[in-house]
Design an enzyme around this catalytic site. Structure first.
Site, PDB file in Angstrom:
ATOM      1  N   GLU A 125      -1.607  74.940  50.890  1.00 54.88           N
ATOM      2  CA  GLU A 125      -2.554  73.838  50.872  1.00 54.88           C
ATOM      3  C   GLU A 125      -2.473  72.883  52.063  1.00 54.88           C
ATOM      4  O   GLU A 125      -3.485  72.362  52.497  1.00 54.88           O
ATOM      5  CB  GLU A 125      -2.364  73.037  49.571  1.00 54.88           C
ATOM      6  CG  GLU A 125      -2.731  73.808  48.317  1.00 54.88           C
ATOM      7  CD  GLU A 125      -4.202  74.154  48.256  1.00 54.88           C
ATOM      8  OE1 GLU A 125      -5.035  73.222  48.358  1.00 54.88           O
ATOM      9  OE2 GLU A 125      -4.530  75.352  48.140  1.00 54.88           O
ATOM     10  N   SER A 405     -24.014 108.035  32.943  1.00 52.91           N
ATOM     11  CA  SER A 405     -25.419 108.450  32.999  1.00 52.91           C
ATOM     12  C   SER A 405     -26.407 107.348  32.662  1.00 52.91           C
ATOM     13  O   SER A 405     -27.617 107.557  32.791  1.00 52.91           O
ATOM     14  CB  SER A 405     -25.646 109.632  32.054  1.00 52.91           C
ATOM     15  OG  SER A 405     -25.006 110.787  32.558  1.00 52.91           O
TER      16      SER A 405
END
Length: 800
Positions: A125, A405
């Site tokens: 940070e 499918s």
């Protein structure tokens, strides 16, 4: 007076030359001569006096503003956001779904946090925290510039500024908040030590999983106290600060790569700052966090709904994740309670009630589902899993199972949309005849030769597109994808609603077989577009959001015509055939006109049914996953069945849910506008698939035959038995099973449910030659309804 003679024409520098008529010098003259003027471009260039004056004025103004801000802004007491409120989630009718619980926070001293973990946070940070000032104007300017120039929204805040935002102010992105943050950070930096500020930051930061502070995060992700955390685990917690939910790999396994990149960035930063040796860095392995333990108030479907709504709000940038975590929001969803309950009941009746705790395969069963109103794009029901406290990942929104499918309809839609033709120039319509020969090499593909196998290696020979859809013939659809153009197929799928970044959504002939891992919700959105005659609108899960009585602005509805109505409607017509007489006949239990498609992932790790009525689109998936390791598992043996395919449990859940969800509403027929040449015609008699046996049965086979045995055998046979077996087995079997009775299990004795056996049964579960969705135990049927060819043990199927 000097005695030196004056040269003619010369005058002293200070002498004044009188006007010839004795007048005073005119203004703008120098010594009676005109002063040189600023001409041309020089007239627009400010003088150095002007520039200097402007700079001084701006400097004085800035100093004045700074002094005023410093004098006027005091360090306030900790705000209410330091102990966040709960958010309330509501059904569309205003009844409550859930509250997201109390804030989980446990403060610790900085001494309790291992030094390597502290440094991991700094590496992630703010690497220069101890040497920099409380605010960094250069970083703020750079972040603002990068944001304005489109390099992504960035923050130039130091850890001190972030702590001020967390503890004293709030997460709102406003100018006034940033103004206060700036001056409070400066004062705080003068009054508190760096260690105190870092301690406060670690105790107030949000790490996801409702964990505020690093101690709560250590427990939430690893089940241990912060003192016991090693460097690798500390680096993962530090990485979460950048995007808590997105980098939670247990909740979002699809984001593992991004989380790993952030973790590596953190550790590499520690090496650069000489806080970690390269050797120790090289020896570290990614420490996967444990499964979350959510509050019991989010049990059942409530937690899955809350998670999905939060993801929707943050992903669409409606509310920032940290801001949402502070609570106080009243969120009305689009979910309808009646339909939500109907989905839960359907899953319970068709799957959960059939699981046995002593059957090992049943431990792996997962179910996900979603339902969308095609006309509005609103999600009206969602099933994320049996219980949020037991199955933390939302099965409706995860992106890691192949759709199989269920992708094939998009290939046909693309063919109609692009007026595509076959290799020999014939227009592609439902009646176009393709070669369904097993392992037929795709023509026109310039890459590595591709010859996909049909399920169980069955060769169908000449076959129409409509019939190939009913039987889900891989050879036909792989060639069709090539005829259309794989890139066009991919784009059509995206236009319909499949995200462009879906894994394995690749432009090759194999795209037709569905290796892409779209989520259940993504697939529902795409099928809803087909149901809405090709008009697409991004789904919405939120009806209204308020905080303290004020409405939060939601995105405007954006609907476009993704594909032509003819393309969508013609696709619907062939998908109706799948439900009427193909692999999806179990969906007829909805009692409504329906269109749909079955599908199975590779190795039977997931089974799908995606379908719709004119006013409701729904997708159901049954998935296999090890509950301990999270590894995907085949569904062989689950629910006491040899296999689970799309025409089985998923189609039956779909049918029960759709019937209940639409109960009391008028039955509506599809209003279709078909492409030219798409009208259904009487198909020619097709050759039978090869079989090893030539013995003719003495009586007609009681099943429907190759394609329909799948659902009349095991799928419907087990649940409908004698009541429907007589109708489905004899009526349809006598009409359609004359030639395939032997192939699909017909014998001299038959059964009551449609699954012929050598001895006769009542549930269709012991058929020797049925289909994969029709109830074989040894027949080795197809994924979507092809006939079994011989009584051999079930083997893993190819992707369908």
């Amino acid at each position: 007076m000097s005695d030196e003679p004056q040269q003619q024409g010369w005058t002293p520098r200070d002498a004044t030359v009188a006007d010839p008529v004795g007048q005073e010098p005119a203004p703008g003259t120098q010594g009676g001569r005109p002063r040189p003027g600023r001409t041309g471009r020089r007239r627009f260039v400010p003088t150095w006096r002007t520039v200097l004056g402007t700079i001084l004025l701006v400097a004085l103004l800035l100093i004045g503003l700074f002094l005023a801000g410093y004098m006027l802004v005091d360090i306030p007491p900790a705000n209410a956001a330091a102990t966040a409120q709960s958010n309330v989630y509501l059904y569309k009718d205003g009844t409550q779904i859930a509250r997201d619980g109390e804030v989980n926070r446990e403060n610790v001293t900085l001494a309790q946090v291992p030094l390597t973990v502290q440094r991991a946070v700094l590496a992630a940070e703010d690497r220069d925290f101890y040497s920099e000032r409380a605010v960094d104007p250069k970083a703020m300017t750079r972040a603002a510039w990068n944001t304005l120039t489109g390099k992504g929204k960035q923050s130039g805040s130091t850890i001190t500024q972030q702590y001020v935002k967390n503890y004293y102010l709030g997460q709102e992105q406003t100018i006034s908040r940033k103004w206060k943050e700036f001056f409070i950070a400066i004062k705080l930096g003068r009054e508190e030590s760096k260690s105190d500020i870092l301690e406060g930051y670690l105790n107030t930061s949000y790490f996801g999983r409702n964990a505020y502070g690093i101690q709560a995060a250590a427990q939430a992700y690893y089940g241990m106290d912060i003192e016991d955390l090693d460097t690798a685990k500390g680096a993962y917690l530090a990485s979460l600060l950048n995007a808590p939910s997105a980098y939670d790999v247990a909740t979002h396994p699809e984001n593992r790569a991004a989380a790993l990149d952030r973790w590596n960035y953190t550790l590499d930063g520690m090496v650069k700052k000489h806080w970690l040796s390269p050797a120790d860095r090289a020896a570290m392995k990614f420490p996967a966090p444990g499964t979350a333990r959510p509050a019991t108030g989010l049990s059942g479907q409530r937690g899955h709904i809350v998670q999905a709504v939060e993801d929707y709000l943050t992903n669409n940038k409606i509310i920032d994740e940290n801001t949402l975590a502070t609570g106080g929001y009243r969120i009305t969803t689009t979910l309808e309670r009646k339909k939500q309950d109907a989905f839960t009941n359907a899953v319970k009746d068709q799957v959960m009630s059939k699981l046995d705790k002593d059957r090992k395969a049943d431990r792996n069963v997962r179910v996900g589902g979603a339902s969308i109103d095609p006309a509005t794009g609103k999600v009206v029901a969602m099933y994320g899993g049996v219980d949020y406290t037991k199955q933390y990942v939302n099965n409706a929104t995860r992106h890691d199972y192949q759709v199989g499918s269920t992708f094939k309809p998009f290939v046909f839609t693309a063919a109609v949309e692009n007026a595509s033709t076959t290799q020999d120039g014939r227009p592609i319509t439902p009646n176009t005849v393709y070669d369904g020969t097993n392992r037929r090499t795709v023509e026109g593909w310039s890459g590595k030769p591709y010859a996909p196998a049909n399920e169980d290696d069955i060769s169908y020979g000449p076959i129409t597109v409509r019939t190939a859809t009913d039987k889900s013939v891989n050879a036909v659809y792989a060639q069709m994808a090539m005829d259309v153009g794989p890139a066009k197929v991919k784009q059509t799928a995206i236009d319909l609603g499949i995200p462009a970044n879906t894994p394995d959504l690749t432009a090759s002939p194999s795209i037709a077989l569905g290796p892409a891992t779209a989520s259940v919700l993504d697939l529902t959105e795409a099928y809803a577009t087909l149901a809405n005659h090709g008009a697409h609108g991004t789904y919405t899960l939120v009806e209204k959001v308020t905080k303290n009585g004020t409405d939060i602005r939601l995105p405007k509805e954006d609907r476009t015509q993704a594909v032509t109505r003819e393309a969508a409607d013609t696709t619907t017509s062939i998908l109706q055939s799948v439900v009427d007489g193909g692999t999806g006949t179990a969906a007829q239990s909805a009692g409504r006109p329906a269109a749909g498609k079955t599908g199975t992932a590779e190795e039977d790790k997931a089974a799908w049914f995606a379908g719709y009525t004119p006013n409701l689109a729904t997708v159901v998936a049954v998935m296999g996953q090890d509950p301990d390791t999270g590894v995907q598992k085949p569904l062989y043996g689950a629910m006491g069945l040899p296999r689970i395919n799309g025409g089985g449990a998923p189609a039956k859940i779909w049918g029960q849910f759709t019937g209940a969800a639409l109960e009391g509403t008028p039955i509506e027929e599809f209003d279709l506008q078909l492409q030219e040449g798409a009208e259904e015609v009487e198909p020619p008699v097709e050759p039978e698939p090869p079989t090893e046996s030539s013995q003719e049965p003495s009586t007609p086979g009681p099943t429907e035959g190759g394609n329909q045995g799948q659902d009349q055998g095991q799928t419907q046979g087990q649940d409908q038995g004698q009541d429907q077996g007589q109708d489905q087995g004899q009526t349809q079997g006598e009409n359609q099973g004359q030639n395939q009775g032997q192939i699909n299990g017909g014998t001299t004795s038959g059964t009551d449910s449609g699954g012929g056996t050598t001895t006769g049964t009542t549930d269709g579960s012991d058929a020797t030659g049925g289909t994969s969705d029709g109830g074989p135990t040894t027949g080795g049927g197809t994924d979507d309804g092809g006939a079994g060819s011989k009584p051999t043990p079930i083997r893993p199927p190819r992707t369908q």
